[in-house]
Design an enzyme around this catalytic site. Structure first.
Site, mmCIF file in Angstrom:
data_model
loop_
_atom_site.group_PDB
_atom_site.id
_atom_site.type_symbol
_atom_site.label_atom_id
_atom_site.label_comp_id
_atom_site.label_asym_id
_atom_site.label_seq_id
_atom_site.Cartn_x
_atom_site.Cartn_y
_atom_site.Cartn_z
ATOM 1 N N LYS A 1 0.813 -1.221 0.000
ATOM 2 C CA LYS A 1 0.000 0.000 0.000
ATOM 3 C C LYS A 1 0.851 1.278 0.000
ATOM 4 O O LYS A 1 0.426 2.301 -0.528
ATOM 5 C CB LYS A 1 -0.960 0.004 1.201
ATOM 6 N N ASP B 1 -10.309 2.173 2.514
ATOM 7 C CA ASP B 1 -10.455 1.388 3.756
ATOM 8 C C ASP B 1 -11.248 2.152 4.820
ATOM 9 O O ASP B 1 -12.168 1.617 5.432
ATOM 10 C CB ASP B 1 -9.077 1.014 4.330
HETATM 11 P P1 NDP Z 1 -0.236 -2.612 11.077
HETATM 12 O O1 NDP Z 1 0.782 -3.679 11.136
HETATM 13 O O2 NDP Z 1 -0.010 -1.413 10.229
HETATM 14 O O3 NDP Z 1 -0.532 -2.076 12.581
HETATM 15 C C1 NDP Z 1 -0.718 -2.964 13.614
HETATM 16 C C2 NDP Z 1 -1.205 -2.237 14.863
HETATM 17 O O4 NDP Z 1 -1.546 -3.225 15.851
HETATM 18 C C3 NDP Z 1 -0.185 -1.323 15.505
HETATM 19 O O5 NDP Z 1 -0.851 -0.240 16.119
HETATM 20 C C4 NDP Z 1 0.456 -2.246 16.569
HETATM 21 O O6 NDP Z 1 0.999 -1.545 17.668
HETATM 22 C C5 NDP Z 1 -0.762 -2.992 17.032
HETATM 23 N N1 NDP Z 1 -0.495 -4.311 17.639
HETATM 24 C C6 NDP Z 1 0.047 -5.396 17.028
HETATM 25 N N2 NDP Z 1 0.067 -6.453 17.871
HETATM 26 C C7 NDP Z 1 -0.478 -6.030 19.032
HETATM 27 C C8 NDP Z 1 -0.749 -6.648 20.290
HETATM 28 N N3 NDP Z 1 -0.444 -7.929 20.505
HETATM 29 N N4 NDP Z 1 -1.332 -5.924 21.249
HETATM 30 C C9 NDP Z 1 -1.670 -4.636 21.036
HETATM 31 N N5 NDP Z 1 -1.423 -3.969 19.874
HETATM 32 C C10 NDP Z 1 -0.852 -4.675 18.892
HETATM 33 O O7 NDP Z 1 -1.598 -3.365 10.669
HETATM 34 P P2 NDP Z 1 -2.863 -2.748 9.911
HETATM 35 O O8 NDP Z 1 -3.117 -1.405 10.499
HETATM 36 O O9 NDP Z 1 -2.686 -2.872 8.450
HETATM 37 O O10 NDP Z 1 -4.032 -3.783 10.309
HETATM 38 C C11 NDP Z 1 -4.633 -3.789 11.594
HETATM 39 C C12 NDP Z 1 -5.841 -4.718 11.615
HETATM 40 O O11 NDP Z 1 -6.856 -4.238 10.748
HETATM 41 C C13 NDP Z 1 -5.550 -6.150 11.180
HETATM 42 O O12 NDP Z 1 -6.249 -7.044 12.035
HETATM 43 C C14 NDP Z 1 -6.124 -6.212 9.771
HETATM 44 O O13 NDP Z 1 -6.550 -7.525 9.450
HETATM 45 C C15 NDP Z 1 -7.327 -5.282 9.909
HETATM 46 N N6 NDP Z 1 -7.747 -4.687 8.621
HETATM 47 C C16 NDP Z 1 -9.031 -4.965 8.188
HETATM 48 C C17 NDP Z 1 -9.482 -4.442 7.003
HETATM 49 C C18 NDP Z 1 -10.882 -4.765 6.554
HETATM 50 O O14 NDP Z 1 -11.236 -4.462 5.400
HETATM 51 N N7 NDP Z 1 -11.712 -5.346 7.394
HETATM 52 C C19 NDP Z 1 -8.631 -3.582 6.159
HETATM 53 C C20 NDP Z 1 -7.325 -3.324 6.722
HETATM 54 C C21 NDP Z 1 -6.915 -3.880 7.912
HETATM 55 P P3 NDP Z 1 2.526 -0.968 17.642
HETATM 56 O O15 NDP Z 1 2.447 0.333 16.909
HETATM 57 O O16 NDP Z 1 2.868 -0.831 19.075
HETATM 58 O O17 NDP Z 1 3.358 -2.003 16.920
#
Ligand code: NDP
Length: 283
Positions: A72, A108
């Site tokens: 992306k 999104d």
């Molecule tokens: P990113 O990898 O960009 O971001 C992940 C985020 O989750 C960060 O804020 C990270 O925190 C946090 N995180 C990861 N693991 C943990 C944990 N164990 N406990 C707490 N916080 C955690 O991912 P995306 O933003 O791309 O995706 C996020 C979610 O959204 C996913 O589940 C994805 O499947 C879903 N999604 C759904 C879509 C839909 O159409 N339904 C479209 C796009 C995404 P930190 O910054 O501290 O690392």
């Protein structure tokens, strides 16, 4: 007498991996419902060849593409023109190819907001909204959420500096909305709408916030979707909150991309119901 049918226009969803993508099934249903002649396929791009893969597809006459993990940001750079929501998201999930121009959009966040308002029936206006996470999906949601004028938006993240970065962005975009950034542990009181944009659900995990955020009036929304409720939604449900997963967001972001490409907005209710049935049947 024989009739010749017009060749369909070609679209793809590009990612790596891509075999799991539900987008071809969603767009095939949209095309059927709107009588649009399109062909929509999955396209696996090598990790180091996203741009070359897109250019080959354009050269073959491709009209547009959805872009998913991990491309992306590269799609954002490749676009020659960006919509305001792509600009705000800093990432592109939809490309439209037109006479050498590459328009980049991000659907999104509008998919999330459309699902909350039109499918779940919740208004965001004047509400206390909590956004968990500060990754790509949270950033993409920021502008469409703020455009709905909630009273307050609290952004909480494991790495608090990333929540603060989103807060700074939100401050540039909004007017009169109370904006705050904090750690999960610092969230207090109850929320009208709490959106889980972390990827914790992928590991059947829940961020460490207080469950007092949930009340029977709260809409708990997990961007992740699965046949069974996620750990976040199980926790929300056990505290009496209303629950919704991200399948509707997926369908609505696809509908917004389809509308950009074809100039016609498909009916999503029936497609969302079909996708739900198909997902349950596979589990
Ligand atoms: P990113 O990898 O960009 O971001 C992940 C985020 O989750 C960060 O804020 C990270 O925190 C946090 N995180 C990861 N693991 C943990 C944990 N164990 N406990 C707490 N916080 C955690 O991912 P995306 O933003 O791309 O995706 C996020 C979610 O959204 C996913 O589940 C994805 O499947 C879903 N999604 C759904 C879509 C839909 O159409 N339904 C479209 C796009 C995404 P930190 O910054 O501290 O690392």
């Amino acid at each position: 007498m024989s009739t010749t049918r017009a060749q369909p226009d070609n679209y793809v969803v590009i990612g790596n991996p891509i075999a799991h993508s539900k987008s071809p099934a969603i767009h095939a249903r949209f095309a059927e419902l709107t009588a649009q002649a399109i062909d929509y396929q999955r396209l696996l791009a090598p990790l180091d060849s996203f741009v070359a893969t897109v250019q080959t597809f354009i050269a073959s006459g491709g009209k547009g593409a959805n872009v998913t993990v991990p491309f992306k940001l590269e799609a954002f750079t490749l676009a020659t023109e960006l919509t305001p929501r792509a600009q705000a998201a800093g990432a592109v999930n939809t490309l439209k190819f037109d006479n050498g121009n590459i328009l980049g959009d991000n659907t999104d966040g509008i998919g999330l907001v459309t699902d909350i308002i039109h499918n779940a029936g919740y208004s965001l206006r004047g509400k206390r909204v909590v956004l968990l996470g500060a990754g790509g999906a949270a950033r993409g949601a920021l502008l469409p959420l703020l455009q709905e004028q909630p009273a307050q938006l609290l952004i909480a993240n494991r790495t608090v500096s990333r929540a603060q970065e989103l807060l700074a962005l939100a401050q540039e975009m909004s007017n009169g909305i109370d904006l705050q950034a904090c750690r999960f542990e610092d969230l207090q009181g109850s929320a009208d709408i709490i959106i889980n944009a972390t990827s914790a659900s992928l590991h059947d995990d829940v961020p460490p916030f207080s469950p007092t955020l949930f009340s029977p009036q709260t809409l708990a929304y997990d961007m992740m979707y699965a046949a069974q409720p996620t750990a976040f939604l199980r926790l929300a449900s056990s505290h009496g909150a209303q629950c919704r997963d991200g399948l509707g967001m997926l369908v609505e972001q696809a509908a917004a991309a389809f509308a950009l490409w074809r100039g016609v907005r498909p009916q999503t209710t029936i497609v969302l119901a079909d996708m739900r049935v198909a997902m349950q049947a596979r589990s």
